[in-house]
Design an enzyme around this catalytic site. Structure first.
Site, short mmCIF file in Angstrom:
data_model
loop_
_atom_site.label_atom_id
_atom_site.label_comp_id
_atom_site.label_asym_id
_atom_site.label_seq_id
_atom_site.Cartn_x
_atom_site.Cartn_y
_atom_site.Cartn_z
N CYS A 173 27.81 -18.22 -41.47
CA CYS A 173 29.06 -17.91 -42.18
C CYS A 173 30.22 -18.75 -41.67
O CYS A 173 31.35 -18.60 -42.13
CB CYS A 173 29.40 -16.43 -42.06
N ASP A 198 33.36 -21.06 -34.13
CA ASP A 198 33.48 -20.74 -32.71
C ASP A 198 32.29 -21.27 -31.90
O ASP A 198 32.46 -21.72 -30.77
CB ASP A 198 33.62 -19.23 -32.51
N HIS A 228 45.68 -23.72 -41.96
CA HIS A 228 46.01 -23.01 -43.19
C HIS A 228 46.10 -23.97 -44.38
O HIS A 228 45.56 -23.72 -45.46
CB HIS A 228 47.35 -22.30 -42.96
N GLU A 239 28.29 -16.61 -32.02
CA GLU A 239 29.44 -17.53 -31.95
C GLU A 239 29.60 -18.11 -30.55
O GLU A 239 30.51 -18.89 -30.30
CB GLU A 239 30.74 -16.79 -32.29
C1 PEP Z 1 33.25 -18.68 -37.02
O1 PEP Z 1 33.69 -18.67 -35.86
O2 PEP Z 1 32.50 -19.55 -37.46
C2 PEP Z 1 33.65 -17.59 -37.94
C3 PEP Z 1 33.09 -17.46 -39.12
O3 PEP Z 1 34.67 -16.79 -37.54
P1 PEP Z 1 36.24 -17.19 -37.60
O4 PEP Z 1 36.32 -18.55 -38.24
O5 PEP Z 1 36.90 -16.12 -38.39
O6 PEP Z 1 36.61 -17.19 -36.16
MG MG Z 2 34.72 -16.86 -35.15
#
Ligand code: PEP
Ligand code: MG
Length: 859
Positions: free
Chosen positions: A785, A738, A477, A714
């Protein structure tokens, strides 16, 4: 359980039930920096300590809060209940095993009053320590999980060539030509864990052999355990014998420390200063690398030059006895008013990426400041003669401990807010402003073990040039807020960062991920010039950010934003985002006791869609489970939450939750420019299951048109099956956070693996390349993303691998667009094919670093 031969590994079992925690989290530098030794701490849920293995009890502290057990192989394991518990002088503790007794694993050693210790001590965390220099080391341990008494905690084994330090010996001779001093110990609690560790650690770099004799026993002063085993109490007479080059100075310094009532914490500083003037603080016992360059993990890119400032959470001392209740009540009211005024200013700060989080935290603290339960608790204590500070601290700690017992980690994290507020009011009670920001010099490089989000937000507007943390993770965070505030930040720099003297001129290079602690005057001047040029460049990039993004040779690349709130949608538009590539809808579901209704969700999505104007909005369905547990979902406790019911699996396990969310999205007025994104997809079966619900809803709601559905890549499985997924999904979006965790088998929140958890690892890049190729073969669009999309350095590489869209944190979008605009497609492809041939993430980073001058961009 057995501890057979002298060289066999020894298993230590959990002596208490609770949560096993890394030592770094213990709020005491002696344990956190491993000055005493390696091990694991347990946050206990019950007050009985059991033997972690068979052995002999060799030391029991007079105050009953600590005990040393010698294992069959000869390792002296220290069990230390709570932090600062020596000050309880035995109150609440009962010892069940006498010194010299032999115990079996699981036997009761001591018990304590959990409530009393929780209220009166600094922390309940109970370290189980394998002492430094004892000839043993921790081979593996279990931490970050719930443990019951008797569960596996650690395995220890012989430490290679290292020989055990001599422990307490009855009458062992000291070396010849010794200097001797006799003195009475005036340390308030005798030589307990902290002074023992600090004294022992301070002798590491001095040329002297020092023995301490007391109570008919003798200890090598380099061994903290041996020092503790002497059982020296306040007022005891001891003898110090030292030989070697530094003997005289060391003896003087140690004598001064031991004879001073309140010097325990500063022991090492004084002794270290006597022998090696440069070492001034306990943390200075951890040495900096010879070149003065500390490697870390980039949490927020950029370059900072300035003066090191060591930031510690303020821990004002309080006295227990108060004056008249009316006087103490008035003092508390005044201190709360000081804190309230500051929090109200923060809560009303103008909108902006960093200030949004500041406003939220200030609002939460304001609520707690007037919480009737807390005020009632403090008032009751003041009423029975306690001081305002003592009453406030006790009331907040009791509430924090109650929160810590809750199963929902996010509610447990609120305990930190309480401790934070505790410090703010106590500082105000002592006449401070409750804010550290005002005391910082301009261009400060703030160094700390860790920062609370509120501490970080309090720094806003105070000319912080950079942040360096010894622990932390790049996706924590605090890291996310630092990035939003635009402060270059490095995490996982290790304990050596705490050894840097305040006032040292340093360069925090958040491009290479290093903290330079001994820059030459030329380097300092050059870095300062770069910072000025960088600020000018950022201003011009922002001015150009509203243009459509294209490579230097005109190939269109979409640059969208990752957002998790309406405020972030507004910030995204200001920074030139061409839409939202990932709306993390968790913000609607977390920190509450019931799921949001369809209408509530629809209103939130609608507001974000409106803020984005005509730009597209990608709504990810709830990504719950794993590290994002939800209080009102009866998710079973899982052995491996990251591998369990999370992402789309949670939605399919609780279809009503998913149906409500899908209905909210399908009912949006802006549906035409919205698309759905499904998290944690493994294969087409997941997609089929969601499509079946969508078809059903569409029939039920009688909508003529469907909605685009994309899947997140992921997992290595979905990347390897990208072709079949691309045949059926409308687009693919790669979640590199992930994907990296699962490809490298490294927990994304693991502090010790943070430096190696790099999405630029060639194994991850190969999966990205494969995904993009498969998507293109089916005429589908590929987005990234995950966090890698926010690294400007990586943008040309991702484009070269075949990615058409980047979805990044809003603050970096202007820079991303500029960097993409400086590369032609042929260069991107060349970079990609070179990166795919690399063997390590470091090699990929080095390759990309070589492209910086070409683009003229400082990431
Ligand atoms: C990721 O895993 O890259 C992702 C965008 O999802 P989060 O970070 O919300 O798990
Ligand atoms: Mg993720």
């Amino acid at each position: 359980m057995s501890n057979p031969g002298a060289t066999d590994p020894i298993t230590l079992l959990a002596p208490l039930p609770g949560w096993s925690t890394p030592l770094e989290e213990v709020p005491d530098e002696v344990f956190a920096a491993r000055l005493l030794g390696d091990g694991v701490a347990i946050d206990p849920t019950a007050g009985t300590v059991h033997a972690p293995c068979d052995g002999e009890v060799v030391v029991v502290a007079a105050s009953g809060h600590a005990l040393t057990l010698r294992t069959q192989g000869g390792c002296e394991v220290l069990l230390h209940v709570g932090i600062d518990t020596v000050g309880l002088a035995g109150e609440g503790f009962e010892v069940h095993a006498a010194v010299g007794s032999r115990v079996r694993a699981g036997d009761k050693l001591l018990s304590f009053d959990l409530d009393l210790v929780a209220r009166r001590a600094k922390s309940l965390l109970t370290p189980v320590i394998v002492p430094a220099g004892c000839g043993f080391r921790v081979l593996r341990h279990s931490q970050g999980r719930a443990v019951a008494v008797g569960d596996f905690l650690m395995q220890i084994g012989r430490a290679g060539e290292a020989q055990p330090e001599p422990s307490t010996t009855a009458g062992a001779p000291a070396p010849a030509a010794t200097l001797t001093r006799r003195l009475g110990v005036r340390l308030e609690h005798g030589i307990h864990a902290r002074p023992a560790a600090l004294l022992a650690a301070a002798l590491k770099n001095v040329d002297a052999d020092v023995r301490v004799s007391a109570r008919g026993r003798q200890a090598n002063a380099r061994s903290a355990v041996a020092l503790m085993a002497l059982g020296v109490q306040h007022g005891d007479e001891i003898e110090l014998r030292a030989s070697g080059r530094d003997a005289g100075r060391v003896l003087e310094a140690m004598a001064a420390v031991l004879a001073t009532p309140a010097a325990a914490v500063n022991a090492a500083a004084t002794v270290g200063a006597a022998a090696r003037p440069a070492q001034r603080a306990p943390a200075a016992l951890v040495t900096l690398p010879a070149d003065g360059v500390l490697p870390g993990v980039i949490a927020a890119a950029g370059l900072g030059v300035g003066e090191a400032v060591q930031l510690r959470r303020p821990e004002p001392q309080v006295v227990e006895a108060g004056a008249e209740p009316a006087t103490e009540t008035a003092l508390l009211t005044r201190a709360r008013a000081t804190v309230r005024a500051r929090l109200e200013r923060a809560a009303q700060a103008p909108a902006g990426a960093g200030s949004d989080a500041a406003r939220e935290i200030a609002a939460a603290h304001l609520e707690l400041l007037d919480d009737p339960e807390l005020l009632g608790g403090a008032g009751a204590l003041v009423g029975v003669g306690k001081s305002a500070g003592f009453a406030w601290r006790s009331a907040l700690r009791a509430a924090a401990d109650a929160l810590r017992q809750l199963p929902d980690p996010r509610l447990r994290e609120r305990a930190d807010d309480l401790l934070d507020l505790e410090s703010q009011v106590l500082v105000a009670l002592q006449g401070g402003s409750g804010s550290v920001a005002s005391a910082l010099p301009p261009h400060s490089i703030v160094l700390a073990r860790e920062l609370l989000p509120s501490q970080l937000l309090a720094l806003e507007g105070s000319h912080v040039a950079g942040i360096g943390l010894s622990g932390g993770g790049a996706t924590s965070h605090v890291s996310i807020i630092a990035a939003a505030m635009g402060i270059p930040t490095l995490v996982a720099l290790g304990p050596a960062v705490l050894a840097i003297a305040a006032g040292t001129a340093v360069v925090l290079d958040g491009r290479r991920g290093v903290l330079e602690t001994r820059p030459t005057p030329q380097r300092l001047a050059g870095a300062r010039a770069e910072v000025v040029a960088w600020a000018a460049r950022r201003a011009s990039e922002l001015a150009a950010a509203q243009r459509e993004c294209r490579t230097a040779d005109g190939v269109r690349v979409e640059v969208l934003a990752n957002i998790g709130s309406l405020a972030e949608a507004e910030a995204a538009v200001k920074n030139g985002a061409e839409g939202c590539g990932l709306l993390r809808t968790e913000f609607l579901f977390l920190d509450r006791q019931t799921a949001p209704t369809e209408a509530e969700q629809a209103a939130a999505y609608e507001a974000i869609a409106v803020a984005l104007g005509s730009r597209p909005l990608t709504i990810r369905t709830l990504d719950a489970g794993g590290d994002k547990p939800i209080a009102y979902l009866p998710l079973p406790p899982e052995e491996n939450p990251a591998l369990g019911l999370r992402g789309v699996r949670t939605g399919l396990a609780y279809p009503q939750l998913l149906r409500t969310q899908l209905r909210a999205v399908l009912g949006l007025r802006e549906r035409a420019r919205c698309r759905l994104l499904l998290p944690m997809i493994t294969d087409v079966e997941d997609l089929h299951a969601v499509r079946a619900i969508l078809d059903d809803l569409q029939r039920e709601l009688a909508f003529p048109t469907g909605i685009e559905v994309g899947v997140m890549i992921e997992t290595p499985a979905s990347a390897l099956l990208a072709e079949s997924l691309a045949r059926e999904a409308d687009f693919l979006s790669i979640g590199t956070n992930d994907l990296t965790q699962y490809t490298l088998a490294m927990d994304r929140g693991h502090p010790q693996l943070a430096a190696r958890l790099d999405a630029l690892h060639p194994a991850v890049l190969r999966l990205i390349a494969r995904t993009a190729q498969a998507a293109h073969a089916q005429g589908r669009h590929t987005a990234v993303c995950g966090g890698l999309a926010s690294e400007a350095l990586a943008a040309p590489l991702l484009i070269g691998l075949g990615v058409n869209e980047l979805s990044a944190v809003p603050a970096v979008i202007p820079q991303l667009k500029a960097r993409i605009g400086s590369f032609a497609m042929a260069d991107c492809r060349k970079l990609a094919s070179q990166a795919l041939e690399c063997e390590t993430a470091a090699a990929v980073r080095a390759l990309l670093a070589r492209t910086l001058p070409q683009a003229g961009v400082v990431p």
